[in-house]
Design an enzyme around this catalytic site. Structure first.
Site, mmCIF file in Angstrom:
data_model
loop_
_atom_site.group_PDB
_atom_site.id
_atom_site.type_symbol
_atom_site.label_atom_id
_atom_site.label_comp_id
_atom_site.label_asym_id
_atom_site.label_seq_id
_atom_site.Cartn_x
_atom_site.Cartn_y
_atom_site.Cartn_z
ATOM 1 N N ASN A 116 0.365 -1.184 0.352
ATOM 2 C CA ASN A 116 -0.227 0.066 -0.035
ATOM 3 C C ASN A 116 1.291 1.456 0.011
ATOM 4 O O ASN A 116 0.434 1.837 -1.032
ATOM 5 C CB ASN A 116 -1.144 0.019 1.194
ATOM 6 C CG ASN A 116 -1.564 -0.941 1.227
ATOM 7 O OD1 ASN A 116 -2.455 -1.665 0.006
ATOM 8 N ND2 ASN A 116 -2.056 -1.502 2.104
ATOM 9 N N HIS A 162 -18.038 36.519 -30.520
ATOM 10 C CA HIS A 162 -18.357 35.943 -31.217
ATOM 11 C C HIS A 162 -17.897 35.309 -32.345
ATOM 12 O O HIS A 162 -18.957 34.932 -33.461
ATOM 13 C CB HIS A 162 -19.527 36.565 -31.323
ATOM 14 C CG HIS A 162 -20.408 37.799 -30.224
ATOM 15 N ND1 HIS A 162 -21.238 37.746 -29.007
ATOM 16 C CD2 HIS A 162 -19.701 39.183 -29.630
ATOM 17 C CE1 HIS A 162 -21.033 38.979 -28.290
ATOM 18 N NE2 HIS A 162 -19.882 39.075 -28.272
ATOM 19 N N SER A 283 -8.057 13.659 -48.522
ATOM 20 C CA SER A 283 -9.638 12.170 -48.271
ATOM 21 C C SER A 283 -9.477 11.656 -49.582
ATOM 22 O O SER A 283 -8.290 11.283 -50.452
ATOM 23 C CB SER A 283 -10.975 13.259 -48.694
ATOM 24 O OG SER A 283 -11.466 12.684 -49.166
ATOM 25 N N LYS A 289 -9.233 18.461 -50.863
ATOM 26 C CA LYS A 289 -8.764 18.369 -50.149
ATOM 27 C C LYS A 289 -7.451 18.515 -48.944
ATOM 28 O O LYS A 289 -6.677 17.488 -49.501
ATOM 29 C CB LYS A 289 -9.566 17.171 -48.988
ATOM 30 C CG LYS A 289 -11.450 17.721 -49.481
ATOM 31 C CD LYS A 289 -11.530 19.161 -48.462
ATOM 32 C CE LYS A 289 -11.950 18.948 -46.642
ATOM 33 N NZ LYS A 289 -13.554 17.502 -46.701
ATOM 34 N N GLU A 296 -7.118 18.894 -35.419
ATOM 35 C CA GLU A 296 -8.364 17.753 -35.037
ATOM 36 C C GLU A 296 -8.517 17.256 -34.027
ATOM 37 O O GLU A 296 -9.515 16.855 -33.226
ATOM 38 C CB GLU A 296 -8.778 17.089 -36.269
ATOM 39 C CG GLU A 296 -9.618 18.257 -37.811
ATOM 40 C CD GLU A 296 -9.833 17.560 -38.879
ATOM 41 O OE1 GLU A 296 -10.419 16.780 -38.896
ATOM 42 O OE2 GLU A 296 -10.114 18.957 -39.844
HETATM 43 N N1 ARG Z 1 -1.421 -3.149 -7.299
HETATM 44 C C1 ARG Z 1 -1.977 -2.847 -6.011
HETATM 45 C C2 ARG Z 1 -2.319 -1.015 -6.191
HETATM 46 O O1 ARG Z 1 -2.264 -0.207 -7.384
HETATM 47 C C3 ARG Z 1 -0.794 -2.829 -4.787
HETATM 48 C C4 ARG Z 1 -1.765 -2.445 -3.495
HETATM 49 C C5 ARG Z 1 -2.485 -3.427 -3.584
HETATM 50 N N2 ARG Z 1 -3.084 -3.433 -1.881
HETATM 51 C C6 ARG Z 1 -3.155 -4.231 -1.853
HETATM 52 N N3 ARG Z 1 -3.512 -4.380 -0.571
HETATM 53 N N4 ARG Z 1 -3.797 -5.380 -1.906
HETATM 54 O O2 ARG Z 1 -2.967 -0.399 -5.515
#
Ligand code: ARG
Length: 463
Positions: A116, A162, A283, A289, A296
């Site tokens: 995490n 405008h 085109s 064209k 675009e």
């Molecule tokens: N692949 C996960 C993400 O992108 C990584 C972290 C995952 N953590 C967990 N507790 N499952 O967030």
């Protein structure tokens, strides 16, 4: 120290059956998060160095980890690293590869951290790098605009409101308007970068860690200018990515407006500019064209940027603290946004110097649009007529010129004096396009001298 054989998933000891193939595919992020590899390695190296420094890892383990991660990075850069869907994501893939290479040291790397805080760190490192590339491209685009503005500081065109011809401006002035937009985009990204550039590592899964970690050390190693101060917040919020997307959406909005102008200017009806053939296509059916495909497409790509911004806002809004798997969905929009910005700005910076200005067409359009009508009104006001009356007088003069099929400046003095006795022969100084422009020398004005001064100030600012 012996270790049990490696299970299918790093967390599978608790489970009685493997995940189904479909779930594996659904939850895996490796098909896209492989792009984080160099940053994941960078983060791991800093983490490992810190663990050794505080006495959690041995000198030998650190050496093994450095060697193994170095080899993995080299494999990755050579395009030889083999990704394994069974290993779910970039973090597991690299950790497994490391363990295969260096054994137990690889298994100790994850001490005191979680995927995490690891992924939050990776994304911030990756985004910081992407922002730096985008900032450099914004500058390149701005320099291209300055050059064009300088070259056309006295090229006259009608300015529009405008989309109707309004008052004469210089093309250089118009280019400086574009320049200003990109300047604010640059400021916004620099500001956003400060909040991206903070260290989440150390938050671990959500509650921090019991190891004696040194977060300042890791922050310094990774060049972060601050540390996320709350572990729950560090692993969960993606507001820094949303900010980036908002800044990116504005960049694309600006590029889109400029593109729209180029498309209009390139239509034969306007014929204000031409773009080199390499930015256009023909085109398949209409031989005459020449289509401005690049502007675009740039206009069109703004849609996906806006979509990515909304995607991440929506991703975030219902999430309770702390980390939720939802956050894995941040990567594809973020990656695509950066790719889109980098590609669009690079091509824009290349296209701007190629803009061929058709000064004769611009001048003609300004004349046909009676662009100096306001100047005539201002002239009468300066001679004492109330503005509302002056407005009416000039409206009548415009109607006459229109009927005669000529410009205001082509009406003979006697005829102009018939509209108002306040008119004398100095009137032609304001009725010509150049006369109109020359009066607007104030800061931010469109007079050629004002444009040249703006270019000079801008060059100084850019350094
Ligand atoms: N692949 C996960 C993400 O992108 C990584 C972290 C995952 N953590 C967990 N507790 N499952 O967030």
């Amino acid at each position: 120290m012996s270790t049990p054989s490696t299970p299918a998933q790093a967390w599978s000891g608790r489970f009685s059956e493997p995940v189904s193939e479909r779930v594996k595919r659904y939850t895996a992020s490796i098909p896209f998060d492989w792009r984080l590899a160099p940053f994941d390695i960078q983060g791991s190296l800093a983490h490992a160095a810190m663990l050794q420094k505080v006495g959690v890892l041995s000198v030998e383990d650190l050496a093994d980890i450095r060697r193994g991660l170095g080899e993995i990075l080299a494999d990755f850069e050579a395009g030889n690293f083999v990704w394994n869907l069974d290993d779910e994501d970039i973090h597991f893939n690299i950790e497994r590869a490391l363990t295969r290479k260096v054994g137990d040291a690889g298994k100790r790397l994850h001490t005191g951290r979680s995927r995490n805080d690891q992924v939050a760190t990776d994304v911030r490192l990756w985004l910081r790098d992407a922002i730096d590339r985008i900032l450099a491209l914004l500058r390149a685009a701005q320099v291209a605009l300055l050059d064009l503005a300088e070259r056309h500081s006295d090229t006259v065109m009608p300015g529009f409101t405008h989309l109707q011809a309004a008052q004469p401006v210089t093309f250089g002035h118009h280019m400086m308007a574009w320049f200003e937009m990109l300047g604010r985009d640059h400021e916004r990204l620099v500001d956003c970068r400060r909040r991206v550039n903070r260290l989440p590592l150390g938050a671990a899964a959500l509650a921090g860690t019991s190891y004696p970690i040194d977060r300042e050390f890791v922050a310094r190693e990774l060049g972060f200018e601050g540390i996320c101060e709350n572990s729950l917040d560090a692993v969960s919020d993606r507001d820094f990515a949303i900010e980036f997307l908002a800044a990116g959406a504005l960049i694309m909005t600006h590029l889109s407006r400029m593109s729209e102008e180029m498309v209009i200017w390139m239509t034969p009806r306007f014929g204000f500019i031409d773009l080199p053939d390499r930015f256009c296509t023909g085109s398949s059916i209409m031989p005459q064209k020449k289509n401005p495909d690049v502007p675009e497409l740039m206009r069109g790509k703004t849609g996906r940027m806006n979509g990515h911004l909304i995607a991440l806002l929506t991703l975030m809004k219902g999430q309770p603290l702390a980390y939720n798997k939802d956050n894995q969905e941040d990567k594809e929009p973020l990656f695509d946004a950066a790719d889109t910005l980098i590609d669009s700005l690079a091509i824009y910076a290349e296209m701007v110097p190629g803009i061929q200005v058709r000064a004769d067409r611009m001048r003609q359009a300004a004349i046909e649009g009676f662009a100096t009508a306001t100047d005539l009104a201002d002239y009468l006001v300066k001679k004492g007529l109330p503005f509302r009356e002056a407005h009416e007088v000039v409206a009548r003069a415009v109607r006459t010129a229109e009927q005669k099929g000529c410009d205001l400046a082509d009406l003979p003095l006697a005829e102009l004096q018939a509209f108002s006795p306040l008119v004398s022969d100095d009137v032609y100084q304001v009725l010509t396009l150049e006369g109109s422009l020359a009066q607007r020398t104030h800061l931010g004005g469109t007079a050629p001298v004002a444009v040249r001064a703006a270019v000079e100030r801008a060059r100084k600012r850019l350094g």
